[in-house]
Write an enzyme that holds these catalytic residues in place. Structure first.
Site, PDB file in Angstrom:
ATOM      1  N   GLY A 150      -3.465  -2.285  -7.557  1.00  0.00           N
ATOM      2  CA  GLY A 150      -4.337  -2.970  -6.589  1.00  0.00           C
ATOM      3  C   GLY A 150      -5.807  -2.540  -6.650  1.00  0.00           C
TER       4      GLY A 150
ATOM      5  N   ASP B 190      -1.343  -1.575   4.794  1.00  0.00           N
ATOM      6  CA  ASP B 190      -1.376  -0.441   5.708  1.00  0.00           C
ATOM      7  C   ASP B 190      -2.452  -0.655   6.768  1.00  0.00           C
ATOM      8  OD1 ASP B 190      -1.564   1.988   6.949  1.00  0.00           O
ATOM      9  OD2 ASP B 190      -1.825   3.165   5.116  1.00  0.00           O
TER      10      ASP B 190
ATOM     11  N   THR C 136       1.772  -0.370  -9.398  1.00  0.00           N
ATOM     12  CA  THR C 136       2.668   0.695  -8.947  1.00  0.00           C
ATOM     13  C   THR C 136       3.828   0.121  -8.148  1.00  0.00           C
ATOM     14  OG1 THR C 136       0.588   1.888  -8.653  1.00  0.00           O
ATOM     15  CG2 THR C 136       2.594   3.030  -8.013  1.00  0.00           C
ATOM     16  N   THR C 137       3.530  -0.840  -7.301  1.00  0.00           N
ATOM     17  CA  THR C 137       4.603  -1.509  -6.552  1.00  0.00           C
ATOM     18  C   THR C 137       5.583  -2.124  -7.550  1.00  0.00           C
ATOM     19  OG1 THR C 137       2.974  -2.082  -4.851  1.00  0.00           O
ATOM     20  CG2 THR C 137       5.089  -3.203  -4.742  1.00  0.00           C
TER      21      THR C 137
ATOM     22  N   ASP D 118      -5.117  -6.892  -6.992  1.00  0.00           N
ATOM     23  CA  ASP D 118      -5.182  -7.855  -5.879  1.00  0.00           C
ATOM     24  C   ASP D 118      -5.934  -9.104  -6.314  1.00  0.00           C
ATOM     25  OD1 ASP D 118      -4.476  -5.391  -4.825  1.00  0.00           O
ATOM     26  OD2 ASP D 118      -5.406  -5.783  -2.894  1.00  0.00           O
TER      27      ASP D 118
ATOM     28  N   LYS E 291       5.145   1.690   0.716  1.00  0.00           N
ATOM     29  CA  LYS E 291       5.988   1.468  -0.474  1.00  0.00           C
ATOM     30  C   LYS E 291       7.459   1.774  -0.203  1.00  0.00           C
ATOM     31  CE  LYS E 291       2.718   1.601  -4.321  1.00  0.00           C
ATOM     32  NZ  LYS E 291       1.431   1.444  -3.660  1.00  0.00           N
TER      33      LYS E 291
ATOM     34  N   HIS F 172       0.851  -1.187   0.000  1.00  0.00           N
ATOM     35  CA  HIS F 172       0.000   0.000   0.000  1.00  0.00           C
ATOM     36  C   HIS F 172       0.894   1.246   0.000  1.00  0.00           C
ATOM     37  CE1 HIS F 172      -3.665  -2.333   1.713  1.00  0.00           C
ATOM     38  NE2 HIS F 172      -3.660  -2.321   0.402  1.00  0.00           N
TER      39      HIS F 172
ATOM     40  N   ARG G 244      -7.698 -14.315   2.071  1.00  0.00           N
ATOM     41  CA  ARG G 244      -8.446 -15.564   2.272  1.00  0.00           C
ATOM     42  C   ARG G 244      -7.936 -16.668   1.345  1.00  0.00           C
ATOM     43  NH1 ARG G 244     -12.168 -18.224  -0.479  1.00  0.00           N
ATOM     44  NH2 ARG G 244     -13.129 -19.899   0.689  1.00  0.00           N
TER      45      ARG G 244
ATOM     46  N   ASP H 197     -11.123  -6.527  -1.691  1.00  0.00           N
ATOM     47  CA  ASP H 197     -10.222  -7.302  -2.565  1.00  0.00           C
ATOM     48  C   ASP H 197      -9.050  -7.849  -1.746  1.00  0.00           C
ATOM     49  OD1 ASP H 197     -11.922  -5.995  -4.270  1.00  0.00           O
ATOM     50  OD2 ASP H 197     -10.382  -5.201  -5.599  1.00  0.00           O
TER      51      ASP H 197
ATOM     52  N   HIS I 111     -10.328  -0.720  -1.917  1.00  0.00           N
ATOM     53  CA  HIS I 111     -10.305  -2.135  -2.326  1.00  0.00           C
ATOM     54  C   HIS I 111     -10.063  -3.067  -1.135  1.00  0.00           C
ATOM     55  CE1 HIS I 111      -6.268  -0.668  -2.226  1.00  0.00           C
ATOM     56  NE2 HIS I 111      -5.702  -1.771  -2.658  1.00  0.00           N
TER      57      HIS I 111
ATOM     58  N   THR J  31       1.568  -5.952  -8.051  1.00  0.00           N
ATOM     59  CA  THR J  31       0.545  -5.010  -8.494  1.00  0.00           C
ATOM     60  C   THR J  31       1.277  -3.834  -9.168  1.00  0.00           C
ATOM     61  OG1 THR J  31       0.580  -4.143  -6.240  1.00  0.00           O
ATOM     62  CG2 THR J  31      -1.235  -5.617  -6.825  1.00  0.00           C
TER      63      THR J  31
END
Ligand code: PGA
Length: 144
Positions: free
Chosen positions: A59, A84, A31-32, A64, A7, A3, A100, A94, A91, A29
């Site tokens: 994300g 975070d 941007t990461t 995600d 980052k 998040h 899960r 998500d 999201h 994801t």
């Protein structure tokens, strides 16, 4: 994945572990992924090599869930997800779905830097490791 508030931490962690990570296939994801790829490309260049991260969507735009789908296809071995704990996100549902499915498929999942340190320094990190899955055959074959 990380998040936005995490980052910086993720980039530092990737830099510190770049020697190891550059030998692995990484999905991120969007941007990461851009940030992680920059770090690992630098590392790869030292060896006259190139490095590409497979970048999914950002994300909040479905990244995600794409990662969750890859887990369900048994294509992901381990997750480093610095999320975070102090901010709500559009999201969040998500993220919940991703966490899960990671538990369901028994995937090691680091949610913070300490756990990430423990995972990456485990001898199992450099070996073939097949997570044990529960037997869902009765569930799949159930009469409705
Ligand atoms: P991002 O997505 O890497 O595209 O920022 C991460 C997230 O917020 O789930």
């Amino acid at each position: 994945m990380a998040h936005d508030n995490q980052k910086k931490d993720m980039v530092e962690w990737v830099k510190f572990n770049s020697e190891t990570l550059v030998n692995h296939k990484i999905y991120c994801t969007g941007t990461t992924g851009r940030l992680v790829e920059t770090v690992l490309q630098k590392k790869a260049k030292e060896k006259n090599d190139d490095y590409r991260v497979t970048r999914l969507k950002s994300g909040p735009l479905g990244g995600d869930l794409q990662l969750g789908a890859l887990i369900a296809e048994e294509k992901i071995d381990v997750i480093f997800f610095f999320w975070d704990p102090m901010q709500p996100h559009p999201h969040d549902v998500d993220v919940k779905a991703l966490l899960r499915i990671a538990v369901l498929y028994n995937i090691p999942c680091a949610s913070n830097r300490s756990t990430a340190d423990f995972l990456i320094s485990s001898p199992l990190f450099l070996q073939e490791y097949k997570p044990r899955l529960k037997d869902y055959s009765q569930y799949i074959a159930r009469e409705i």
